[in-house]
Design an enzyme around this catalytic site. Structure first.
Site, PDB file in Angstrom:
ATOM      1  N   ASP A   1     -10.334   1.134   7.152  1.00  0.00           N
ATOM      2  CA  ASP A   1      -9.120   0.347   7.347  1.00  0.00           C
ATOM      3  C   ASP A   1      -7.907   1.252   7.149  1.00  0.00           C
ATOM      4  OD1 ASP A   1      -9.688   0.528   4.619  1.00  0.00           O
ATOM      5  OD2 ASP A   1      -8.927  -1.462   4.160  1.00  0.00           O
TER       6      ASP A   1
ATOM      7  N   HIS B   1      -8.479 -11.266 -14.507  1.00  0.00           N
ATOM      8  CA  HIS B   1      -7.848 -10.776 -15.732  1.00  0.00           C
ATOM      9  C   HIS B   1      -6.349 -10.794 -15.516  1.00  0.00           C
ATOM     10  CE1 HIS B   1      -7.689  -8.705 -19.549  1.00  0.00           C
ATOM     11  NE2 HIS B   1      -6.857  -7.813 -19.030  1.00  0.00           N
TER      12      HIS B   1
ATOM     13  N   ASP C   1     -16.863  10.469  -2.122  1.00  0.00           N
ATOM     14  CA  ASP C   1     -16.909  10.339  -0.662  1.00  0.00           C
ATOM     15  C   ASP C   1     -15.558   9.969  -0.060  1.00  0.00           C
ATOM     16  OD1 ASP C   1     -20.022  10.206   0.177  1.00  0.00           O
ATOM     17  OD2 ASP C   1     -19.742   9.344  -1.797  1.00  0.00           O
TER      18      ASP C   1
ATOM     19  N   CYS D   1       0.813  -1.212   0.000  1.00  0.00           N
ATOM     20  CA  CYS D   1       0.000   0.000   0.000  1.00  0.00           C
ATOM     21  C   CYS D   1       0.849   1.266   0.000  1.00  0.00           C
ATOM     22  CB  CYS D   1      -0.913   0.003   1.222  1.00  0.00           C
ATOM     23  SG  CYS D   1      -2.289  -1.149   1.080  1.00  0.00           S
TER      24      CYS D   1
ATOM     25  N   ASP E   1     -14.357   7.180   0.441  1.00  0.00           N
ATOM     26  CA  ASP E   1     -14.593   6.111   1.415  1.00  0.00           C
ATOM     27  C   ASP E   1     -13.846   4.853   0.962  1.00  0.00           C
ATOM     28  OD1 ASP E   1     -15.704   4.673   3.564  1.00  0.00           O
ATOM     29  OD2 ASP E   1     -17.530   5.876   3.467  1.00  0.00           O
ATOM     30  N   ASP E   2     -14.062   3.748   1.681  1.00  0.00           N
ATOM     31  CA  ASP E   2     -13.283   2.546   1.408  1.00  0.00           C
ATOM     32  C   ASP E   2     -13.766   1.767   0.191  1.00  0.00           C
ATOM     33  OD1 ASP E   2     -11.469   2.812   3.543  1.00  0.00           O
ATOM     34  OD2 ASP E   2     -13.027   2.177   4.928  1.00  0.00           O
TER      35      ASP E   2
ATOM     36  N   ASP F   1      -8.401  -3.601  -5.320  1.00  0.00           N
ATOM     37  CA  ASP F   1      -7.079  -3.274  -4.773  1.00  0.00           C
ATOM     38  C   ASP F   1      -6.029  -4.205  -5.335  1.00  0.00           C
ATOM     39  OD1 ASP F   1      -6.721  -1.280  -2.493  1.00  0.00           O
ATOM     40  OD2 ASP F   1      -8.638  -2.209  -2.007  1.00  0.00           O
TER      41      ASP F   1
ATOM     42  N   ASP G   1     -11.678  -3.684   2.562  1.00  0.00           N
ATOM     43  CA  ASP G   1     -12.579  -2.539   2.388  1.00  0.00           C
ATOM     44  C   ASP G   1     -14.054  -2.931   2.528  1.00  0.00           C
ATOM     45  OD1 ASP G   1     -10.786  -0.345   2.005  1.00  0.00           O
ATOM     46  OD2 ASP G   1     -10.306  -1.132   0.022  1.00  0.00           O
TER      47      ASP G   1
HETATM   48  N1  LIG Z   1      -8.565   5.810 -10.486  1.00  0.00           N
HETATM   49  C1  LIG Z   1      -9.655   6.024  -9.750  1.00  0.00           C
HETATM   50  N2  LIG Z   1     -10.820   6.378 -10.340  1.00  0.00           N
HETATM   51  C2  LIG Z   1     -11.937   6.602  -9.610  1.00  0.00           C
HETATM   52  N3  LIG Z   1     -11.976   6.493  -8.297  1.00  0.00           N
HETATM   53  C3  LIG Z   1     -10.840   6.153  -7.658  1.00  0.00           C
HETATM   54  C4  LIG Z   1      -9.620   5.902  -8.345  1.00  0.00           C
HETATM   55  N4  LIG Z   1      -8.665   5.573  -7.430  1.00  0.00           N
HETATM   56  C5  LIG Z   1      -9.264   5.621  -6.239  1.00  0.00           C
HETATM   57  N5  LIG Z   1     -10.571   5.968  -6.364  1.00  0.00           N
HETATM   58  C6  LIG Z   1     -11.567   6.150  -5.296  1.00  0.00           C
HETATM   59  O1  LIG Z   1     -11.041   7.031  -4.321  1.00  0.00           O
HETATM   60  C7  LIG Z   1     -11.500   6.667  -3.011  1.00  0.00           C
HETATM   61  C8  LIG Z   1     -10.317   6.441  -2.110  1.00  0.00           C
HETATM   62  O2  LIG Z   1      -9.512   5.449  -2.698  1.00  0.00           O
HETATM   63  P1  LIG Z   1      -8.477   4.623  -1.881  1.00  0.00           P
HETATM   64  O3  LIG Z   1      -7.892   3.602  -2.779  1.00  0.00           O
HETATM   65  O4  LIG Z   1      -7.588   5.538  -1.164  1.00  0.00           O
HETATM   66  O5  LIG Z   1      -9.426   3.976  -0.789  1.00  0.00           O
HETATM   67  P2  LIG Z   1      -9.398   2.553  -0.247  1.00  0.00           P
HETATM   68  O6  LIG Z   1      -9.880   1.621  -1.300  1.00  0.00           O
HETATM   69  O7  LIG Z   1     -10.083   2.582   1.056  1.00  0.00           O
HETATM   70  O8  LIG Z   1      -7.886   2.289  -0.002  1.00  0.00           O
HETATM   71  P3  LIG Z   1      -7.351   0.958   0.629  1.00  0.00           P
HETATM   72  O9  LIG Z   1      -7.702  -0.116  -0.322  1.00  0.00           O
HETATM   73  O10 LIG Z   1      -5.899   1.209   0.680  1.00  0.00           O
HETATM   74  O11 LIG Z   1      -8.047   0.800   1.939  1.00  0.00           O
HETATM   75  C9  LIG Z   1     -12.348   5.421  -3.204  1.00  0.00           C
HETATM   76  O12 LIG Z   1     -13.688   5.864  -3.292  1.00  0.00           O
HETATM   77  C10 LIG Z   1     -11.875   4.882  -4.542  1.00  0.00           C
HETATM   78  O13 LIG Z   1     -12.865   4.128  -5.189  1.00  0.00           O
HETATM   79 MG   LIG Z   2      -9.780   1.388   2.734  1.00  0.00          MG
END
Ligand SMILES: Nc1ncnc2c1ncn2[C@@H]1O[C@H](COP(=O)(O)OP(=O)(O)OP(=O)(O)O)[C@@H](O)[C@H]1O
Ligand SMILES: [Mg+2]
Length: 340
Positions: free
Chosen positions: A221, A134, A43, A13, A45-46, A63, A86
């Protein structure tokens, strides 16, 4: 064979695009208006949440990242545990998962098979099915999952909805990237590295399974942005999180390594992002590094009603004894986070 880890420039990460940059480029995407989209990327959010009936919403999250450990099977387990997390942090149940695979043509196919076996083992432990995936050739190996889960819309737990008076619980120890950086620099500690790996492999399923009987108001998380940046998201504009640094669960040797400046680029990015939003006066440099340290497959930060906190902690500690109460939530004071 070329080492699995040696083929990577950054892993886990810690390789995430920083929160500030992510925010900027997501702002540039078209605004969407879809009433069934309960949680979208705006948002921060996760996971995304999409209502398909009054009683049912799908949770959707993806992820993947490069290895942070040399053993392909172990990497597979960590990547899958991280991807599933998440769904648990939103209070949901995973339903099924798809593999996302990038793999160098030059590496042995055995390593690919082992990586996928590791992921499959975690999918099985989660009690769900792997339905596809994939796979492409790439210069560096990368692996993860796209996970679909479900939740009743009124049970949804978001990351920015704590209530004043809540108590904060953290379910895993901090310092994963620092401990792995020491191992990579050949100054690591075998036991500490093993504990960091075990922590990353641990599913957040077990802690989240204890939410049902208690008033959990917010949860996220702790991953690439580190404890402080994820806590800022939780504080939002309405609340202040008061975190007692003496109560934080920390991996063995992590503070020692942090004091020796075995820090990571991801941690420095997190420090830049948090900037002057948090007053670090009086916090030792080593503790600061732990607060900024990117956590691969980190624990849940839970904001729970004060009356339920001790019982929820005890329930979580039955399976995850490292969990601790780390602070409280106040109505917004001047600062979003106060570190004791
Ligand atoms: N390339 C992207 N296009 C659209 N939305 C994105 C993109 N990358 C991240 N996001 C969105 O941004 C927000 C935050 O993403 P981030 O990956 O930081 O959260 P997360 O999934 O909780 O992280 P982690 O998996 O490390 O816990 C989420 O709503 C995610 O769907
Ligand atoms: Mg998260």
């Amino acid at each position: 064979m070329e080492g699995f880890l040696a083929s990577c420039t950054s892993g886990g990460c810690g390789a995430k695009i920083g929160a500030a940059d992510l925010h900027d480029y997501l702002q540039a995407l078209p605004q969407q208006h879809e009433p069934n989209l309960l949680v979208g990327f705006n948002d921060a959010d996760d996971a995304a949440v999409y209502k398909i009936s009054p009683e049912r919403a799908l949770i959707s999250t993806i992820d993947f990242f490069s290895p942070m450990v040399d053993d392909p099977y172990t990497f597979g387990t960590i990547a899958a545990a991280n991807a599933l997390s998440d769904v648990y942090s939103m209070g949901g149940q995973p339903l099924y998962a798809l593999n996302i695979v990038c793999f160098p043509e030059r590496l042995p196919k055995k390593a690919l098979a082992e990586m996928l076996s590791g992921g499959a083992a975690k999918v099985q432990e989660a009690g769900i099915v792997l339905v596809g995936g994939h796979s492409i050739y790439d210069h560096e190996p990368k692996y993860g999952l796209a996970v679909t889960g479900e939740i009743a819309p009124d049970q949804l737990i978001q990351n920015h909805t704590p209530e004043a008076g809540d108590v904060l619980i953290l379910t895993k120890a901090l310092g994963v990237s620092i401990v792995l950086a020491a191992a990579r620099a050949d100054v690591g500690d075998e036991q500490a590295t093993a504990a960091a790996i075990a922590s990353m492999q641990r599913l957040n399923k077990y802690a989240a399974a204890k939410f049902n009987d208690f008033q959990v108001h917010a949860c996220t998380d702790i991953t690439g942005f580190g404890l402080l940046a994820h806590s800022l998201e939780m504080a939002g504009t309405e609340h202040t999180l008061v975190i007692d640094t003496a109560e934080l669960p920390i991996l063995a040797k992590a503070a020692e390594f942090a004091a020796e400046f075995l820090v990571t680029a991801g941690g420095e990015r997190n420090r830049e992002h948090v900037g002057n939003q948090v007053d670090l006066t009086g916090i030792t440099p080593a503790m600061q590094e732990l607060l900024f340290d990117p956590q691969t497959s980190g624990g849940l930060l839970i904001s729970v009603a004060e009356k339920d906190a001790a019982l929820l902690l005890a329930a979580i500690q039955e399976d995850d004894p490292v969990a601790r109460i780390i602070g409280v939530v106040n109505a917004r004071e001047q600062e979003p986070i106060i570190l004791l």
